[in-house]
Design an enzyme around this catalytic site. Structure first.
Site, PDB file in Angstrom:
ATOM      1  N   HIS A  37      25.125  48.925  38.535  1.00 54.16           N
ATOM      2  CA  HIS A  37      26.530  49.216  38.815  1.00 54.16           C
ATOM      3  C   HIS A  37      27.406  48.209  38.072  1.00 54.16           C
ATOM      4  CE1 HIS A  37      30.229  50.194  40.570  1.00 54.16           C
ATOM      5  NE2 HIS A  37      30.304  49.146  41.379  1.00 54.16           N
ATOM      6  N   ASN A  80      35.499  48.420  37.197  1.00 53.11           N
ATOM      7  CA  ASN A  80      34.666  49.057  38.216  1.00 53.11           C
ATOM      8  C   ASN A  80      35.227  50.448  38.516  1.00 53.11           C
ATOM      9  OD1 ASN A  80      33.308  49.822  40.527  1.00 53.11           O
ATOM     10  ND2 ASN A  80      33.625  47.884  41.609  1.00 53.11           N
ATOM     11  N   CYS A  92      30.339  53.017  45.430  1.00 54.20           N
ATOM     12  CA  CYS A  92      29.830  52.738  44.083  1.00 54.20           C
ATOM     13  C   CYS A  92      28.397  53.235  43.880  1.00 54.20           C
ATOM     14  CB  CYS A  92      29.903  51.246  43.798  1.00 54.20           C
ATOM     15  SG  CYS A  92      31.539  50.591  44.077  1.00 54.20           S
TER      16      CYS A  92
HETATM   17  O1  UT7 Z   1      31.706  47.759  43.496  1.00 56.07           O
HETATM   18  C1  UT7 Z   1      31.228  46.979  44.529  1.00 56.07           C
HETATM   19  C2  UT7 Z   1      32.302  46.201  45.111  1.00 56.07           C
HETATM   20  N1  UT7 Z   1      32.937  45.171  44.386  1.00 56.07           N
HETATM   21  C3  UT7 Z   1      32.318  44.093  43.883  1.00 56.07           C
HETATM   22  O2  UT7 Z   1      31.130  44.053  43.702  1.00 56.07           O
HETATM   23  C4  UT7 Z   1      33.164  42.896  43.586  1.00 56.07           C
HETATM   24  C5  UT7 Z   1      32.512  41.665  44.154  1.00 56.07           C
HETATM   25  N2  UT7 Z   1      33.302  40.465  44.042  1.00 56.07           N
HETATM   26  C6  UT7 Z   1      33.658  39.905  42.865  1.00 56.07           C
HETATM   27  O3  UT7 Z   1      33.387  40.441  41.812  1.00 56.07           O
HETATM   28  C7  UT7 Z   1      34.327  38.551  42.903  1.00 56.07           C
HETATM   29  O4  UT7 Z   1      34.219  38.000  44.191  1.00 56.07           O
HETATM   30  C8  UT7 Z   1      35.816  38.585  42.469  1.00 56.07           C
HETATM   31  C9  UT7 Z   1      35.942  38.898  40.992  1.00 56.07           C
HETATM   32  C10 UT7 Z   1      36.567  39.648  43.284  1.00 56.07           C
HETATM   33  C11 UT7 Z   1      36.475  37.240  42.719  1.00 56.07           C
HETATM   34  O5  UT7 Z   1      35.772  36.235  42.040  1.00 56.07           O
HETATM   35  P1  UT7 Z   1      35.375  34.876  42.778  1.00 56.07           P
HETATM   36  O6  UT7 Z   1      34.723  34.021  41.791  1.00 56.07           O
HETATM   37  O7  UT7 Z   1      34.600  35.281  43.998  1.00 56.07           O
HETATM   38  O8  UT7 Z   1      36.784  34.269  43.108  1.00 56.07           O
HETATM   39  P2  UT7 Z   1      37.419  33.905  44.528  1.00 56.07           P
HETATM   40  O9  UT7 Z   1      37.714  35.171  45.292  1.00 56.07           O
HETATM   41  O10 UT7 Z   1      36.563  32.885  45.190  1.00 56.07           O
HETATM   42  O11 UT7 Z   1      38.759  33.253  44.073  1.00 56.07           O
HETATM   43  C12 UT7 Z   1      38.774  32.049  43.329  1.00 56.07           C
HETATM   44  C13 UT7 Z   1      40.216  31.727  43.013  1.00 56.07           C
HETATM   45  C14 UT7 Z   1      41.142  31.773  44.215  1.00 56.07           C
HETATM   46  O12 UT7 Z   1      42.088  30.732  44.085  1.00 56.07           O
HETATM   47  P3  UT7 Z   1      41.917  29.389  44.952  1.00 56.07           P
HETATM   48  O13 UT7 Z   1      41.936  29.845  46.394  1.00 56.07           O
HETATM   49  O14 UT7 Z   1      40.590  28.797  44.546  1.00 56.07           O
HETATM   50  O15 UT7 Z   1      43.093  28.575  44.563  1.00 56.07           O
HETATM   51  C15 UT7 Z   1      41.855  33.083  44.028  1.00 56.07           C
HETATM   52  O16 UT7 Z   1      43.145  33.081  44.604  1.00 56.07           O
HETATM   53  O17 UT7 Z   1      40.715  32.655  42.051  1.00 56.07           O
HETATM   54  C16 UT7 Z   1      41.963  33.177  42.535  1.00 56.07           C
HETATM   55  N3  UT7 Z   1      42.108  34.532  42.035  1.00 56.07           N
HETATM   56  C17 UT7 Z   1      42.691  34.818  40.865  1.00 56.07           C
HETATM   57  N4  UT7 Z   1      43.238  34.039  39.925  1.00 56.07           N
HETATM   58  C18 UT7 Z   1      43.732  34.631  38.838  1.00 56.07           C
HETATM   59  C19 UT7 Z   1      41.698  35.685  42.612  1.00 56.07           C
HETATM   60  N5  UT7 Z   1      42.013  36.734  41.823  1.00 56.07           N
HETATM   61  C20 UT7 Z   1      42.639  36.219  40.735  1.00 56.07           C
HETATM   62  C21 UT7 Z   1      43.178  36.778  39.583  1.00 56.07           C
HETATM   63  N6  UT7 Z   1      43.714  35.952  38.660  1.00 56.07           N
HETATM   64  N7  UT7 Z   1      43.174  38.102  39.341  1.00 56.07           N
END
Ligand code: UT7
Length: 337
Positions: free
Chosen positions: A264, A294, A125
């Site tokens: 980014h 992204n 990125c």
């Molecule tokens: O370009 C550089 C690289 N990329 C990034 O910078 C991305 C960095 N990371 C992020 O943007 C975030 O960590 C995410 C958007 C990927 C995830 O958000 P989060 O607030 O960190 O969520 P999480 O991974 O802690 O997941 C929270 C919950 C989980 O459920 P439980 O375990 O709490 O029951 C996930 O299973 O959200 C669930 N979840 C979803 N639910 C609905 C994960 N993806 C989804 C989804 N729809 N698409």
């Protein structure tokens, strides 16, 4: 006057700047409600957790080099250059046409840029900031006059469309810039960093020497992007905040001197956290993650293009770009427009 100072007077230090910009965004729009039909997700979750509403997906006949060549043609027109004027093409991508040869060579052939040297870089990125910094060195040393830098991704081919934790985040697109000597403005300062000890946080595990393609790698989905989202999120906020401070310090500027910040575009919550920590008014921050998701190496350059076209960046303005990605790598730069 010494011989050295005579040469210096004859050849004053060149300053590199951007003299042309172009983008290419595939026509197909994939909305959050489309994704609701594909995986267990919701428009509400995607918008509140990431800020993304829709993203572009390349046509099945398009490959990465097609997206890149289209953006490059627009950038060359904007710079009022002929394709023969290009002396170097750098492509930043983590989703190349093939593992080798370099996508830049395929782009060279598509453009007919027969006078250009070519190579690719893999800075995920941060690809655009890395290649801009490389181009700056070539231009300011006098080795090349016109360098075409392209940030391009076709990540939809590297995504596991059954994995809701990643498939909602990414999109396809390309941006290109012509870097050349300028008489006003130009690149004021750049900063690059890396931490390879965290290389497993965001990775495409198979297809290289570690896990060559096999039935097993295909069955286990190891050719797809894998991400530990939470850890990546925390690192993104930390290093982009640091990279912003570092480049301001190198430029001898403060946040008050900056007219537009182009971070980014991975997640609106990452952008908001950086803005709060750095202390930049949010109206100075350009955001388009809602429309494209992204696009990795293409994100910063597409955002820069749109910021210029929308009049958010005007002649004489100081623009700060900051990015972060798989590697981990990061970079920042300040440009006077
Ligand atoms: O370009 C550089 C690289 N990329 C990034 O910078 C991305 C960095 N990371 C992020 O943007 C975030 O960590 C995410 C958007 C990927 C995830 O958000 P989060 O607030 O960190 O969520 P999480 O991974 O802690 O997941 C929270 C919950 C989980 O459920 P439980 O375990 O709490 O029951 C996930 O299973 O959200 C669930 N979840 C979803 N639910 C609905 C994960 N993806 C989804 C989804 N729809 N698409």
């Amino acid at each position: 006057m010494t011989a050295k100072s005579k040469i210096a007077k004859k050849n004053p230090k060149k300053v590199a700047g951007i003299i042309g910009l172009g983008i290419y965004l595939p026509k197909k729009v994939l909305t959050n409600s489309d994704l609701e039909k594909m995986v267990d997700t919701s428009d509400e979750w995607i918008r509140t957790r990431t800020g993304i509403s829709e993203r572009r997906i390349a046509d099945e006949k398009e490959v990465t080099s097609d997206l890149a060549a289209n953006a490059a043609r627009m950038a060359l027109r904007d710079a009022k250059l002929e394709v023969e004027d290009v002396e170097l093409i750098i492509v930043a991508t983590i989703s190349p046409d093939v593992p080798f040869p370099a996508t830049s060579c395929i782009v060279q052939a598509k453009l007919g840029a027969k006078n250009a040297a070519c190579f690719d870089i893999n800075a995920a990125c941060s690809g655009f900031i890395h290649e801009l910094t490389i181009a700056q060195q070539f231009v300011e040393s006098g080795m090349y006059k016109n360098v075409l830098v392209i940030g391009v991704e076709l990540l939809s081919r590297f995504i596991d469309w059954k994995d809701r934790s990643t498939c909602v985040l990414f999109g396809d697109g390309a941006g290109a810039a012509v870097v050349a000597p300028v008489t006003t403005g130009g690149i004021i300062a750049s900063y690059l960093g890396a931490d390879g000890t965290k290389s497993g946080l965001l990775i495409c595990p198979a297809g290289g020497s570690l896990h060559p393609a096999s039935h097993k790698t295909v069955t286990e989905g190891l050719h797809f992007l894998k991400m530990q989202g939470n850890d990546v999120f925390k690192n993104a906020v930390r290093v982009m905040t640091g990279a912003t401070a570092k480049v301001l310090q190198k430029a001898g500027l403060t946040t008050k001197d900056i007219d537009c910040v182009i971070p980014h575009q991975a997640n609106i919550r990452i952008i908001e956290a950086i803005v709060e920590r750095v202390g930049i008014p949010s109206e100075k921050v350009f955001v388009n993650v809602d429309r494209y998701g992204n696009m990795s190496a293409a994100s910063a350059i597409v955002a820069l293009y749109e910021a210029v076209k929308e009049g958010r960046v005007k002649k004489g303005d100081k623009v700060l770009l900051v990015a972060f990605g798989s590697g981990l790598v990061w970079g920042s730069c300040v440009i006077e427009w």
